[in-house]
Design an enzyme around this catalytic site. Structure first.
Site, short mmCIF file in Angstrom:
data_model
loop_
_atom_site.label_atom_id
_atom_site.label_comp_id
_atom_site.label_asym_id
_atom_site.label_seq_id
_atom_site.Cartn_x
_atom_site.Cartn_y
_atom_site.Cartn_z
N HIS A 258 1.65 2.25 4.16
CA HIS A 258 0.65 3.90 4.24
C HIS A 258 1.20 3.79 5.44
O HIS A 258 1.19 2.90 6.16
CB HIS A 258 -1.11 2.56 3.89
CG HIS A 258 -2.03 4.06 4.45
ND1 HIS A 258 -2.35 4.65 5.02
CD2 HIS A 258 -2.58 3.86 3.25
CE1 HIS A 258 -3.13 5.56 5.01
NE2 HIS A 258 -3.55 5.11 3.73
N SER B 156 -7.81 1.45 5.47
CA SER B 156 -6.38 1.93 5.38
C SER B 156 -6.45 2.53 6.83
O SER B 156 -7.10 2.54 7.80
CB SER B 156 -6.75 2.70 5.18
OG SER B 156 -6.54 3.41 3.68
N LYS C 24 1.72 9.36 -5.38
CA LYS C 24 0.00 9.19 -4.77
C LYS C 24 -0.99 10.10 -4.55
O LYS C 24 -0.66 11.15 -4.54
CB LYS C 24 0.38 8.77 -3.34
CG LYS C 24 -1.32 8.51 -3.38
CD LYS C 24 -1.55 7.59 -1.17
CE LYS C 24 -2.87 7.59 -0.94
NZ LYS C 24 -2.55 6.57 0.51
N CYS D 175 -6.03 4.47 -2.74
CA CYS D 175 -6.13 2.57 -2.96
C CYS D 175 -7.53 2.18 -3.36
O CYS D 175 -7.51 1.54 -3.98
CB CYS D 175 -6.61 3.55 -1.03
SG CYS D 175 -5.16 4.04 -0.54
N LYS E 217 -5.43 -5.58 3.82
CA LYS E 217 -6.43 -4.64 3.41
C LYS E 217 -7.41 -4.99 2.71
O LYS E 217 -6.85 -4.92 1.02
CB LYS E 217 -5.55 -3.59 3.35
CG LYS E 217 -6.52 -2.00 2.86
CD LYS E 217 -5.51 -1.03 2.90
CE LYS E 217 -6.01 0.26 2.21
NZ LYS E 217 -5.18 1.28 2.43
N ASP F 216 0.35 -0.50 -5.02
CA ASP F 216 -1.55 -0.59 -5.39
C ASP F 216 -1.89 1.31 -5.60
O ASP F 216 -2.58 2.13 -6.41
CB ASP F 216 -2.99 0.41 -4.17
CG ASP F 216 -2.30 0.98 -3.10
OD1 ASP F 216 -1.08 1.50 -3.19
OD2 ASP F 216 -3.64 1.82 -2.13
N ASN F 217 -1.24 2.46 -5.42
CA ASN F 217 -0.32 3.41 -6.13
C ASN F 217 1.12 4.13 -5.71
O ASN F 217 2.00 3.80 -4.84
CB ASN F 217 -1.86 4.59 -5.20
CG ASN F 217 -1.59 4.41 -4.30
OD1 ASN F 217 -2.72 4.07 -3.50
ND2 ASN F 217 -0.58 5.20 -3.11
N HIS G 259 -10.55 -2.89 2.21
CA HIS G 259 -11.00 -1.23 1.36
C HIS G 259 -11.91 -0.82 -0.17
O HIS G 259 -11.88 0.12 -0.87
CB HIS G 259 -9.42 -1.10 1.06
CG HIS G 259 -9.68 1.14 1.32
ND1 HIS G 259 -8.18 1.76 1.04
CD2 HIS G 259 -10.69 1.72 1.89
CE1 HIS G 259 -8.80 3.12 1.92
NE2 HIS G 259 -10.15 2.89 1.63
N ARG H 53 -7.42 -1.39 -6.32
CA ARG H 53 -7.87 -1.81 -5.63
C ARG H 53 -9.54 -3.11 -6.12
O ARG H 53 -9.48 -3.98 -6.64
CB ARG H 53 -8.55 -2.34 -3.88
CG ARG H 53 -7.32 -2.45 -3.76
CD ARG H 53 -7.44 -1.53 -1.96
NE ARG H 53 -6.01 -1.00 -2.20
CZ ARG H 53 -4.69 -1.44 -0.76
NH1 ARG H 53 -4.92 -3.04 -0.64
NH2 ARG H 53 -4.07 -0.90 -0.46
N ASP I 167 0.70 -1.07 0.08
CA ASP I 167 0.05 0.16 0.12
C ASP I 167 0.94 0.95 -0.25
O ASP I 167 1.66 1.68 1.24
CB ASP I 167 -0.83 0.26 0.96
CG ASP I 167 -2.22 0.74 1.55
OD1 ASP I 167 -2.10 1.86 0.25
OD2 ASP I 167 -3.01 0.48 2.33
N ASP I 168 1.13 2.06 -0.88
CA ASP I 168 1.88 3.35 -0.95
C ASP I 168 3.15 3.26 -1.02
O ASP I 168 3.63 3.53 -0.99
CB ASP I 168 1.57 4.43 0.05
CG ASP I 168 -0.09 4.52 -0.23
OD1 ASP I 168 -0.69 4.24 -0.91
OD2 ASP I 168 -0.53 5.37 1.19
MG MG Z 1 -2.47 3.46 -1.48
#
Ligand code: MG
Length: 465
Positions: free
Chosen positions: A230, A156, A303, A74, A131, A282-283, A133, A78, A34-35
């Protein structure tokens, strides 16, 4: 004369048996950070953060240079991964609130077809660790989208600050575990209201390893969606304070350890030659958090932005004996492609009643040929900001990721050559009108194909707002 039809029948029968044989259906493990930025791993050139397990995964498999998430934040990212569709099609985008909040009522529409649903139809066990989300209310949880098992956070890890947490942006820097109350869910029940986030990566890993060991007799699909890097950042005792890159480095090094544990489990269980493992993010990195945000390497921004750093992410694929070891793939690939590719590998048929944006990239994975791809589109919410065709990328709208500025429309669009100018610094629109025309045509083709999402856009605005 009769031998030929008989031979064909036998071959057809053999084909049916082969398709049905479990040995031909690979297990699939998708590990989603994540991130995490394009430049955060050793195998992507990071000089500080130590990622020996991910580097080994790249050395034994394939490293993509131009791998994209389908969104810059996010939730839509996803949704695209699991449905093979741009967020605009699957209902998981919103111009203003681009991410589901802890008080949002919405979720992934039920009539979207997810990858685990397709794989379940082919006899797979399906599990998600980490996660989700895509909607935290009971009716939106993974159990309703094809997952047999779920252990993790519904959104998150920063979305439930405790009442006594410091207010304002600096709160995200606060590493005090007591300030955060994102719950842990097992199945459809909250099992812990305030888990110790320092143990999250370790616990997710233990759960993933357990799933593999329990489900190894038949094909399985495991989606490991880490909560980190994240913010707020936490690492366990073993990793805390160890990286020269600070707590961000500690967190990445623990994620790297986790990947090592999963791959080691596949090896010791004898599953390595029948399992496709993909690692991605995810980003891009959340740059506004300074040393608590990662790095996009040479890519511009991070991001929240449709510059390359917001959506081009690490992409590693590993399947010993099938994916050429140590290969570097420079063709464009996206997380949406995983939907179509994994469905094909499992012998499933992708839905024909809707547009699927993901392509079957197995020719890239197995180095057997090219994949015919039109353009790749960069959205922010429901708005198309940019499009890439080959090495050229046109920006119709640009905006800083999280600044107070308004979107800026460009007429003519800005045009960058991502080969000669990977950092998107030199606008070449004026001298390349023909290139712009080709990209405009690709956008027109894409827009002509955009139909309303099968469900109405689900409400993603927080109830409290
Ligand atoms: Mg993210």
């Amino acid at each position: 004369m009769k031998t030929i039809p008989v031979l064909f029948s036998l071959l057809a029968l053999a084909g049916v048996i082969a398709r049905a044989a479990p040995a031909d259906r690979p297990n699939v493990v998708i590990i989603y950070a994540d991130d995490l930025g394009w430049g955060d791993l050793g195998c992507y050139g990071n000089p500080v953060i130590r990622t020996p397990n991910l580097d080994r995964m790249a050395a034994e498999g394939m490293r993509f240079t131009d791998f994209y998430s389908a969104a810059e934040v996010c939730t839509p990212s996803r949704a695209a991964l699991l449905t093979g569709r741009y967020p605009l099609r699957n209902g998981m985008c919103h111009d203003q609130f681009r991410v589901l909040r802890n008080n949002s009522a919405g979720g992934l529409p039920r009539d979207e077809v997810t990858l685990p649903e397709l794989l379940k139809g082919r006899g797979y066990s399906t599990g998600i660790v980490g996660k989700w989300h895509l909607g935290h209310l009971p009716e939106h949880l993974p159990a309703h989208h094809g997952f047999d098992a779920y252990f993790g956070m519904p959104y998150s890890n920063d979305m439930m600050p405790a009442p006594d947490a410091p207010k304002g942006r600096p709160k995200f820097y606060e590493e005090n575990n007591a300030y955060w109350r994102t719950p842990l869910i097992r199945g459809t029940e909250i099992v812990e209201a305030q888990p110790d986030q320092r143990l999250l990566t370790r616990r997710y890993t233990e759960e993933a390893v357990k799933f593999i060991r329990e489900k190894k007799a038949a094909p399985f699909f495991l989606y490991v969606a880490h909560s980190f890097p994240h913010v707020p950042l936490f690492a366990s005792e073993r990793f805390r304070g160890k990286s020269a890159a600070g707590v961000y480095g500690d967190v990445i090094e623990e994620l790297d350890w986790s990947v090592g544990e999963i791959l080691a489990t596949l090896r010791t269980e004898g599953l390595d030659r029948k399992t496709l493992v993909v690692f991605s993010s995810d980003n891009g990195p959340w740059l506004i958090f300074n040393h608590h945000g990662g790095s996009a390497g040479p890519l511009r921004e991070g991001k929240g932005s449709t510059w390359e750093g917001g959506m081009r992410v690490p992409g590693l694929a590993w399947w010993p004996g099938k994916i050429p070891a140590g290969s570097v793939q420079r063709e464009i690939a996206t997380t949406m492609d995983l939907f179509t590719t994994c469905a094909k590998l499992a012998g499933a048929t992708v839905p024909a009643d809707r547009t699927i944006d993901g392509l079957d990239i197995s020719p890239l994975l197995f180095n057997t040929g090219p994949v015919a791809r039109d353009a790749f589109f960069y959205y922010r919410g429901a708005t198309l900001y940019a499009a890439r065709l080959g090495h050229w990328k046109a920006h119709y709208i640009t905006r800083s990721a999280y600044g107070p500025d308004q979107p800026v429309k460009h007429e003519p669009p800005q045009l960058y050559h991502l080969g000669e100018d990977v950092s998107e610094r030199i606008d070449r629109a004026k001298e390349n009108p023909a290139v712009l025309a080709r990209i405009n045509e690709a956008v027109a083709r894409h827009r002509a194909d955009l139909k309303p999402a099968p469900s109405q856009l689900i409400e993603t605005v927080a109830r409290a707002n």
